[in-house]
Design a protein around this motif. Sequence first.
Motif, PDB file in Angstrom:
ATOM      1  N   ALA A   1       0.826  -1.208   0.000  1.00  0.00           N
ATOM      2  CA  ALA A   1       0.000   0.000   0.000  1.00  0.00           C
ATOM      3  C   ALA A   1       0.860   1.258   0.000  1.00  0.00           C
ATOM      4  CB  ALA A   1      -0.937  -0.010   1.195  1.00  0.00           C
ATOM      5  N   PRO A   2       1.599   1.491  -1.101  1.00  0.00           N
ATOM      6  CA  PRO A   2       2.369   2.738  -1.149  1.00  0.00           C
ATOM      7  C   PRO A   2       1.432   3.944  -1.261  1.00  0.00           C
ATOM      8  CG  PRO A   2       2.518   1.580  -3.247  1.00  0.00           C
ATOM      9  CD  PRO A   2       1.760   0.692  -2.298  1.00  0.00           C
ATOM     10  N   ALA A   3       1.956   5.116  -0.968  1.00  0.00           N
ATOM     11  CA  ALA A   3       1.135   6.335  -1.004  1.00  0.00           C
ATOM     12  C   ALA A   3       0.614   6.627  -2.410  1.00  0.00           C
ATOM     13  CB  ALA A   3       1.947   7.520  -0.490  1.00  0.00           C
ATOM     14  N   ASP A   4       1.405   6.318  -3.428  1.00  0.00           N
ATOM     15  CA  ASP A   4       1.004   6.573  -4.815  1.00  0.00           C
ATOM     16  C   ASP A   4       0.137   5.411  -5.315  1.00  0.00           C
ATOM     17  OD1 ASP A   4       0.771   7.344  -7.455  1.00  0.00           O
ATOM     18  OD2 ASP A   4       2.879   6.951  -7.954  1.00  0.00           O
ATOM     19  N   PRO A   5      -1.127   5.659  -5.672  1.00  0.00           N
ATOM     20  CA  PRO A   5      -2.001   4.575  -6.127  1.00  0.00           C
ATOM     21  C   PRO A   5      -1.538   3.925  -7.438  1.00  0.00           C
ATOM     22  CG  PRO A   5      -3.184   6.684  -6.129  1.00  0.00           C
ATOM     23  CD  PRO A   5      -1.827   6.924  -5.571  1.00  0.00           C
ATOM     24  N   THR A   6      -0.871   4.693  -8.287  1.00  0.00           N
ATOM     25  CA  THR A   6      -0.350   4.116  -9.534  1.00  0.00           C
ATOM     26  C   THR A   6       0.753   3.118  -9.221  1.00  0.00           C
ATOM     27  OG1 THR A   6      -0.903   6.130 -10.751  1.00  0.00           O
ATOM     28  CG2 THR A   6       0.698   4.647 -11.767  1.00  0.00           C
ATOM     29  N   LEU A   7       1.617   3.466  -8.290  1.00  0.00           N
ATOM     30  CA  LEU A   7       2.686   2.551  -7.880  1.00  0.00           C
ATOM     31  C   LEU A   7       2.091   1.290  -7.255  1.00  0.00           C
ATOM     32  CD1 LEU A   7       5.684   1.951  -7.579  1.00  0.00           C
ATOM     33  CD2 LEU A   7       5.633   3.187  -5.398  1.00  0.00           C
ATOM     34  N   ALA A   8       1.019   1.437  -6.508  1.00  0.00           N
ATOM     35  CA  ALA A   8       0.361   0.276  -5.906  1.00  0.00           C
ATOM     36  C   ALA A   8      -0.139  -0.678  -6.985  1.00  0.00           C
ATOM     37  CB  ALA A   8      -0.797   0.730  -5.017  1.00  0.00           C
ATOM     38  N   VAL A   9      -0.721  -0.142  -8.047  1.00  0.00           N
ATOM     39  CA  VAL A   9      -1.201  -0.993  -9.145  1.00  0.00           C
ATOM     40  C   VAL A   9      -0.027  -1.668  -9.840  1.00  0.00           C
ATOM     41  CG1 VAL A   9      -2.314  -0.963 -11.417  1.00  0.00           C
ATOM     42  CG2 VAL A   9      -3.341   0.270  -9.509  1.00  0.00           C
ATOM     43  N   ILE A  10       1.030  -0.923 -10.103  1.00  0.00           N
ATOM     44  CA  ILE A  10       2.200  -1.501 -10.778  1.00  0.00           C
ATOM     45  C   ILE A  10       2.763  -2.667  -9.974  1.00  0.00           C
ATOM     46  CG2 ILE A  10       4.595  -1.069 -11.452  1.00  0.00           C
ATOM     47  CD1 ILE A  10       3.737   1.846 -12.059  1.00  0.00           C
ATOM     48  N   VAL A  11       2.972  -2.446  -8.697  1.00  0.00           N
ATOM     49  CA  VAL A  11       3.598  -3.474  -7.855  1.00  0.00           C
ATOM     50  C   VAL A  11       2.655  -4.652  -7.632  1.00  0.00           C
ATOM     51  CG1 VAL A  11       4.514  -3.957  -5.549  1.00  0.00           C
ATOM     52  CG2 VAL A  11       5.131  -1.848  -6.718  1.00  0.00           C
ATOM     53  N   ASN A  12       1.455  -4.387  -7.178  1.00  0.00           N
ATOM     54  CA  ASN A  12       0.545  -5.465  -6.797  1.00  0.00           C
ATOM     55  C   ASN A  12       0.069  -6.286  -7.992  1.00  0.00           C
ATOM     56  OD1 ASN A  12       0.728  -4.809  -4.061  1.00  0.00           O
ATOM     57  ND2 ASN A  12      -0.886  -3.288  -4.252  1.00  0.00           N
ATOM     58  N   PHE A  13      -0.351  -5.629  -9.053  1.00  0.00           N
ATOM     59  CA  PHE A  13      -0.831  -6.375 -10.215  1.00  0.00           C
ATOM     60  C   PHE A  13       0.334  -6.968 -11.007  1.00  0.00           C
ATOM     61  CE2 PHE A  13      -4.532  -4.090  -8.946  1.00  0.00           C
ATOM     62  CZ  PHE A  13      -5.588  -4.914  -9.292  1.00  0.00           C
ATOM     63  N   GLY A  14       1.497  -6.328 -10.929  1.00  0.00           N
ATOM     64  CA  GLY A  14       2.696  -6.909 -11.539  1.00  0.00           C
ATOM     65  C   GLY A  14       3.095  -8.210 -10.850  1.00  0.00           C
TER      66      GLY A  14
END
Length: 106
Positions: free
Chosen positions: A72-85
């Motif tokens: 759960a990083p602060a940046d929601p785009t980073l969260a999508v990149i990491v989690n869905f990646g």
Amino acid sequence: MAENQVSAGHGVRAKVVGAVAVVVGWAGLAIAMVLVAHVVLTVGKANPDNGITSTISDLAQPLSLGFHDLFAPADPTLAVIVNFGIAALFWLFVRSLVLRLVRRLA
């Protein structure tokens, strides 16, 4: 005569296992592609009201299993990149394992 029946049975089994391997391979790849498409659309800031974007997002949510909120990083785009990646990598790994097991049955 019995030898021919054994050979024919083995040939049929090999064809069935081969067909199952093809289906499993494509299914695993399709799942990973949906997850990667979701990441690409998110990073590219695609319109969330667009039918393609919303469909991919709707498909990606359940396919991500428990990974969609793993980090759960602060940046929601980073969260999508990491989690869905990570979810996409997981499905490629599972695909590889299942293909290996299916091919051993041949």
